[in-house]
Scaffold this active site. Structure first.
Site, PDB file in Angstrom:
ATOM      1  N   GLY A  31      38.033  10.905-108.178  1.00 22.45           N
ATOM      2  CA  GLY A  31      37.750  10.014-107.050  1.00 22.45           C
ATOM      3  C   GLY A  31      36.358  10.242-106.490  1.00 22.45           C
ATOM      4  O   GLY A  31      35.511  10.836-107.151  1.00 22.45           O
ATOM      5  N   GLU A  35      28.322   5.131-109.071  1.00 25.05           N
ATOM      6  CA  GLU A  35      27.857   4.337-110.223  1.00 25.05           C
ATOM      7  C   GLU A  35      28.088   5.055-111.561  1.00 25.05           C
ATOM      8  O   GLU A  35      28.217   4.401-112.597  1.00 25.05           O
ATOM      9  CB  GLU A  35      26.373   3.995-110.080  1.00 25.05           C
ATOM     10  CG  GLU A  35      26.084   2.938-109.029  1.00 25.05           C
ATOM     11  CD  GLU A  35      26.584   1.546-109.409  1.00 25.05           C
ATOM     12  OE1 GLU A  35      26.596   1.204-110.602  1.00 25.05           O
ATOM     13  OE2 GLU A  35      26.975   0.798-108.492  1.00 25.05           O
ATOM     14  N   HIS A  37      30.767   6.906-112.360  1.00 27.03           N
ATOM     15  CA  HIS A  37      32.147   6.568-112.725  1.00 27.03           C
ATOM     16  C   HIS A  37      32.250   5.094-113.138  1.00 27.03           C
ATOM     17  O   HIS A  37      32.928   4.759-114.107  1.00 27.03           O
ATOM     18  CB  HIS A  37      33.077   6.814-111.542  1.00 27.03           C
ATOM     19  CG  HIS A  37      33.130   8.221-111.055  1.00 27.03           C
ATOM     20  ND1 HIS A  37      32.556   8.624-109.878  1.00 27.03           N
ATOM     21  CD2 HIS A  37      33.690   9.336-111.587  1.00 27.03           C
ATOM     22  CE1 HIS A  37      32.770   9.902-109.683  1.00 27.03           C
ATOM     23  NE2 HIS A  37      33.446  10.377-110.712  1.00 27.03           N
ATOM     24  N   ASP A 150      28.737  16.079-117.399  1.00 23.85           N
ATOM     25  CA  ASP A 150      29.581  17.268-117.558  1.00 23.85           C
ATOM     26  C   ASP A 150      29.681  17.579-119.051  1.00 23.85           C
ATOM     27  O   ASP A 150      30.739  17.449-119.669  1.00 23.85           O
ATOM     28  CB  ASP A 150      30.952  17.005-116.934  1.00 23.85           C
ATOM     29  CG  ASP A 150      30.852  16.752-115.445  1.00 23.85           C
ATOM     30  OD1 ASP A 150      30.928  17.710-114.670  1.00 23.85           O
ATOM     31  OD2 ASP A 150      30.650  15.579-115.051  1.00 23.85           O
ATOM     32  N   GLN A 153      32.259  20.069-120.369  1.00 21.67           N
ATOM     33  CA  GLN A 153      33.605  19.492-120.270  1.00 21.67           C
ATOM     34  C   GLN A 153      33.874  18.565-121.454  1.00 21.67           C
ATOM     35  O   GLN A 153      34.928  18.644-122.091  1.00 21.67           O
ATOM     36  CB  GLN A 153      33.714  18.721-118.959  1.00 21.67           C
ATOM     37  CG  GLN A 153      34.942  17.853-118.833  1.00 21.67           C
ATOM     38  CD  GLN A 153      35.059  17.250-117.441  1.00 21.67           C
ATOM     39  OE1 GLN A 153      35.408  17.941-116.498  1.00 21.67           O
ATOM     40  NE2 GLN A 153      34.761  15.974-117.301  1.00 21.67           N
ATOM     41  N   LEU A 184      23.910  11.387-110.377  1.00 23.36           N
ATOM     42  CA  LEU A 184      24.926  11.057-109.372  1.00 23.36           C
ATOM     43  C   LEU A 184      26.091  12.027-109.511  1.00 23.36           C
ATOM     44  O   LEU A 184      26.494  12.393-110.616  1.00 23.36           O
ATOM     45  CB  LEU A 184      25.404   9.619-109.554  1.00 23.36           C
ATOM     46  CG  LEU A 184      24.349   8.524-109.387  1.00 23.36           C
ATOM     47  CD1 LEU A 184      25.013   7.148-109.381  1.00 23.36           C
ATOM     48  CD2 LEU A 184      23.533   8.715-108.114  1.00 23.36           C
ATOM     49  N   SER A 185      26.590  12.461-108.360  1.00 20.75           N
ATOM     50  CA  SER A 185      27.731  13.379-108.332  1.00 20.75           C
ATOM     51  C   SER A 185      28.473  13.169-107.027  1.00 20.75           C
ATOM     52  O   SER A 185      27.854  12.908-105.988  1.00 20.75           O
ATOM     53  CB  SER A 185      27.241  14.828-108.425  1.00 20.75           C
ATOM     54  OG  SER A 185      28.245  15.719-107.967  1.00 20.75           O
ATOM     55  N   ARG A 187      29.626  15.350-105.345  1.00 18.01           N
ATOM     56  CA  ARG A 187      29.248  16.458-104.452  1.00 18.01           C
ATOM     57  C   ARG A 187      27.893  16.229-103.770  1.00 18.01           C
ATOM     58  O   ARG A 187      27.553  16.993-102.867  1.00 18.01           O
ATOM     59  CB  ARG A 187      29.234  17.785-105.213  1.00 18.01           C
ATOM     60  CG  ARG A 187      30.633  18.250-105.595  1.00 18.01           C
ATOM     61  CD  ARG A 187      30.658  19.660-106.151  1.00 18.01           C
ATOM     62  NE  ARG A 187      31.998  20.182-106.230  1.00 18.01           N
ATOM     63  CZ  ARG A 187      32.758  20.210-107.329  1.00 18.01           C
ATOM     64  NH1 ARG A 187      32.278  19.727-108.463  1.00 18.01           N
ATOM     65  NH2 ARG A 187      33.967  20.711-107.298  1.00 18.01           N
TER      66      ARG A 187
HETATM   67  P1  AMP Z   1      34.595  13.686-111.691  1.00 20.53           P
HETATM   68  O1  AMP Z   1      35.244  12.660-110.792  1.00 20.53           O
HETATM   69  O2  AMP Z   1      33.394  14.336-111.095  1.00 20.53           O
HETATM   70  O3  AMP Z   1      35.603  14.648-112.265  1.00 20.53           O
HETATM   71  O4  AMP Z   1      34.030  12.876-112.916  1.00 20.53           O
HETATM   72  C1  AMP Z   1      34.835  11.992-113.669  1.00 20.53           C
HETATM   73  C2  AMP Z   1      34.069  11.562-114.894  1.00 20.53           C
HETATM   74  O5  AMP Z   1      32.886  10.894-114.498  1.00 20.53           O
HETATM   75  C3  AMP Z   1      33.645  12.761-115.760  1.00 20.53           C
HETATM   76  O6  AMP Z   1      33.826  12.423-117.116  1.00 20.53           O
HETATM   77  C4  AMP Z   1      32.203  12.910-115.416  1.00 20.53           C
HETATM   78  O7  AMP Z   1      31.436  13.483-116.456  1.00 20.53           O
HETATM   79  C5  AMP Z   1      31.788  11.469-115.167  1.00 20.53           C
HETATM   80  N1  AMP Z   1      30.582  11.424-114.344  1.00 20.53           N
HETATM   81  C6  AMP Z   1      30.362  12.049-113.159  1.00 20.53           C
HETATM   82  N2  AMP Z   1      29.092  11.837-112.733  1.00 20.53           N
HETATM   83  C7  AMP Z   1      28.498  11.052-113.672  1.00 20.53           C
HETATM   84  C8  AMP Z   1      27.187  10.490-113.816  1.00 20.53           C
HETATM   85  N3  AMP Z   1      26.244  10.686-112.915  1.00 20.53           N
HETATM   86  N4  AMP Z   1      26.929   9.749-114.918  1.00 20.53           N
HETATM   87  C9  AMP Z   1      27.893   9.533-115.857  1.00 20.53           C
HETATM   88  N5  AMP Z   1      29.143  10.040-115.774  1.00 20.53           N
HETATM   89  C10 AMP Z   1      29.446  10.778-114.702  1.00 20.53           C
END
Ligand code: AMP
Length: 280
Positions: A31, A35, A37, A150, A153, A184-185, A187
């Site tokens: 969640g 962008e 996601h 990631d 991962q 983008l993160s 966090r």
């Molecule tokens: P998360 O919600 O942070 O666990 O991320 C869910 C998925 O979105 C994971 O596969 C992440 O690698 C991917 N993701 C997170 N940030 C980015 C980003 N900036 N660009 C592309 N994919 C992302």
């Protein structure tokens, strides 16, 4: 778009689509969607008949003292982002749905899980592999979408899928960045304005590494040294690691050649950020 909390109910609904030959794409997330996601959702939309997004802040991948309880959970915003991404089903389970009393089975991808982020976050990838294996069994997708941001991962999930003969195609999509280069993160919301500025040093150091490589420097130690020096120039930055590793086995490499991953984890204040680039 339907929101489903119960794992069994979701499995039953998806079974009907599968029996009609529909391709199912899964995008696992925690969640606080952005962008990055959205790019995964859109790719899943392009390649499948049915798109499932899971939203689950997975407690087993957080260590003690990490940000599990304060991790952002903007439900309404996430739901509208899923709608925008063309999601058919949001899987939105509770912790009890995923880890009922008596839960005691975990998936460990050995070796790959204990280096880089795994060294600094013991147990993290055990939690990730376990929840992703559960999601794969609940959804039984044809394809699942992960972000290159990631990188470790994604490599671990690919290993798990190969080792356990899980019939899922793992798709890894490019990192989405803001205009200034910050990956983008979810966090990033923790960062103050000044910290956000300092956080640009992550992508800055990766740019420097690529530049050095292009201008003929192949010695990993030299490149890592320059990257660390640059990062240490920022007051709020504390390095967890800067590494140059083989993309297939995450082992350090001394001289950069093809198939290597330049990767780093840096704390900006209390916020731990990661980023990477691939030399293909
Ligand atoms: P998360 O919600 O942070 O666990 O991320 C869910 C998925 O979105 C994971 O596969 C992440 O690698 C991917 N993701 C997170 N940030 C980015 C980003 N900036 N660009 C592309 N994919 C992302």
């Amino acid at each position: 778009m339907q929101i489903i909390r119960n794992p069994k109910k979701l499995s039953e609904i998806l079974k009907k689509y599968r029996s009609k030959g529909k391709a199912i794409g899964l995008v696992p997330t925690m969640g606080a969607l952005h962008e990055g996601h959205l790019s995964l959702l859109r790719q899943a939309r392009r390649e499948n008949n049915i798109v499932v997004a899971s939203i689950f802040v997975n407690p087993t991948q957080f260590g003690p003292g990490e940000d599990f309880s304060r991790y952002p959970r903007p439900a309404a915003k996430d739901i509208s982002c899923c709608r925008k991404g063309g999601v058919n089903f949001i899987f939105y389970p509770s912790v009890k749905d995923m880890y009922p009393q008596g839960f005691s089975t975990f998936v460990t991808v050995e070796g790959l899980s204990s280096v880089l982020c795994g060294e600094h976050r013991p147990g993290h990838f055990r939690g990730v592999a376990t929840v992703v294996a559960k999601l794969f069994n609940i959804v039984q997708p044809d394809s699942a979408y992960f972000g290159q941001k990631d990188a470790q991962q994604a490599i671990i999930i690919k290993r798990m899928v190969a080792d356990l003969n899980i019939p899922v195609k793992v798709r890894v999509m490019p990192t989405i960045r803001d205009k200034e280069g910050l990956a983008l993160s979810s966090r990033n919301v923790y960062l103050s304005l000044a910290q956000r500025h300092d956080a640009l040093v992550l992508s800055g150091a990766l740019k420097l590494a690529r530049h050095l490589f292009k201008s003929g420097v192949k010695d990993s130690a030299k490149i890592i040294g320059s990257m660390k020096k640059m990062i240490k120039g920022k007051k709020s930055a504390k390095i967890d690691y800067v590494a140059i590793v083989d993309l297939n086995n995450l082992k350090p490499i001394k001289k950069i050649s093809d198939n290597c991953l330049i990767t780093l984890a840096v704390r900006i204040g209390k916020t731990r950020l990661i980023d990477n680039t691939i030399i293909a």
